[in-house]
Design an enzyme around this catalytic site. Structure first.
Site, PDB file in Angstrom:
ATOM      1  N   HIS A 274       0.796  -1.125   0.156  1.00  0.00           N
ATOM      2  CA  HIS A 274       0.100  -0.039  -0.123  1.00  0.00           C
ATOM      3  C   HIS A 274       0.925   1.157  -0.150  1.00  0.00           C
ATOM      4  CE1 HIS A 274       0.588   0.638   4.321  1.00  0.00           C
ATOM      5  NE2 HIS A 274       0.698  -0.772   4.346  1.00  0.00           N
ATOM      6  N   ASP A 275       0.373   2.283  -0.758  1.00  0.00           N
ATOM      7  CA  ASP A 275       0.806   3.637  -0.845  1.00  0.00           C
ATOM      8  C   ASP A 275       2.286   3.586  -1.352  1.00  0.00           C
ATOM      9  OD1 ASP A 275      -1.337   4.985   0.584  1.00  0.00           O
ATOM     10  OD2 ASP A 275      -0.652   3.594   2.360  1.00  0.00           O
TER      11      ASP A 275
ATOM     12  N   GLY B  63       4.893  -0.874   2.788  1.00  0.00           N
ATOM     13  CA  GLY B  63       4.059   0.161   2.676  1.00  0.00           C
ATOM     14  C   GLY B  63       4.854   1.243   2.670  1.00  0.00           C
TER      15      GLY B  63
END
Length: 262
Positions: free
Chosen positions: A121-122, A139
Site C-alpha cells: 500500500h501507498d 508500505g
C-alpha cells in the site's frame, strides 16, 4: 474472435477498452478501468479502485488491486493507479493505498516487474525500473526512475530509493538509498555508484565525473552527512553540465527521514 475468454468473470460496471485481452478464469471487479492494448493473463484477479493504462501485460496468477495489508484499513475507497507499457510477470501482488497516506499506490511507465514481486500500500514506483523475482516493497516505499532492485530483496516501510540507484541480490534495505548509489547486503551498505547504468542511459563523462565526486564526498571523505551536503554546491559549480544531477542528490538527502545506507 473475442479477446475475452468465455470463462473470465468481468463485472458489468468495469470499464475495459475495446481491444483489452482477458485470459481464462480471470476476474475483474466493478471499479476497474483498463486502457487499450493491455492484456490480463489467465487466473489474474483485478479488483478495488484500480486504473490500468495502455499496453500493459499481466502474466497469469497475479492479484492486482486487493485491499492493503494494514490493520488500520477500514474499507476506504483507496486506489491503485498503473501507467503504460508495464510488464508484470507471474504471481505478483499489488495493493491499493491507505487513508493514512495519499490513498493511492502508484506505478509509473515502462517498468519490468518479475515474478512474485509484492508492491504494498501507498508505494510510489517510478518509471523504467526493474524489480527482479521476489522483490518486496513494504508500505509507503518510494522508488525513483531507472532503479533496479535485485531478486529476494526486501525494502522496509517508508524507505526511499533514489533515481538510478541499484540494489543487489537478497538485500535488506532499511534506510534510504540515495540516487546513483549501488547498495547490497543484510543490512545493506553502499558499494559504489551505478556507473555502468549511467553510461547505458547516455550520461556523458562530465555528468559521470560529478556523480563520482558526490559519491566520494558522501562515502569516502570521512565527512559527516551534513558536511558532505554542504560541499555539493562546489561540485555543481565545477561541473555545470551536472547541475540537475547534483540538485537531485541534494533534494533527496534533504528529504531523507530514515537516514541513508552507509
Amino acid at each position: 474472435m473475442s479477446l475475452i475468454h468465455p470463462t473470465a468473470l468481468i463485472d458489468p460496471a468495469a470499464e475495459l477498452a475495446a481491444d483489452v485481452e482477458v485470459g481464462p478464469y480471470a476476474v475483474i471487479g466493478p471499479d476497474v478501468r483498463i486502457g487499450r492494448g493491455s492484456k490480463i493473463g489467465a487466473h489474474c484477479v483485478v479488483q478495488g479502485h484500480t486504473t490500468i493504462g495502455e499496453d500493459n501485460t499481466f502474466f497469469q496468477f497475479s492479484s492486482i488491486g486487493a485491499a492493503p495489508q494494514d490493520k488500520k484499513y477500514a474499507g476506504e475507497p483507496t486506489q491503485l493507479v498503473i501507467g503504460d507499457r508495464n510488464t508484470v510477470r507471474e504471481f505478483c501482488t499489488f495493493n491499493t493505498g491507505t487513508a493514512q497516506d495519499s490513498g493511492c499506490t502508484r506505478i509509473g511507465n515502462d517498468n519490468w516487474i518479475m515474478a512474485y514481486v509484492h508492491i504494498a500500500h501507498d508505494v510510489q514506483l517510478g518509471s523504467q525500473t526493474i524489480l527482479a523475482n521476489n522483490a518486496t516493497l513494504a508500505g509507503h516505499v518510494h522508488v525513483g526512475d531507472w532503479v533496479i532492485i535485485g531478486g529476494l530483496s526486501g525494502v522496509h516501510q517508508f524507505v526511499k530509493i533514489g533515481a538510478h540507484a541499484m540494489v543487489g541480490f537478497s538485500s535488506a534495505i532499511s534506510q534510504d538509498v540515495p540516487p546513483f548509489i549501488m547498495a547490497d547486503g543484510n543490512p545493506a551498505a553502499a558499494r559504489g555508484f551505478n556507473v555502468e547504468g549511467l553510461r547505458r542511459r547516455g550520461f556523458g563523462p562530465e555528468r559521470i565525473a560529478a556523480v563520482k565526486a558526490m559519491y566520494r564526498q558522501i562515502y569516502r571523505a570521512g565527512l559527516t552527512l551534513e558536511q558532505a551536503v554542504e560541499g555539493l554546491p562546489a561540485i555543481e559549480a565545477e561541473r555545470p553540465e551536472a547541475a540537475a544531477d547534483v540538485q537531485l542528490m541534494r533534494d533527496f538527502l534533504a528529504a531523507s527521514r530514515r537516514g541513508i545506507v552507509r
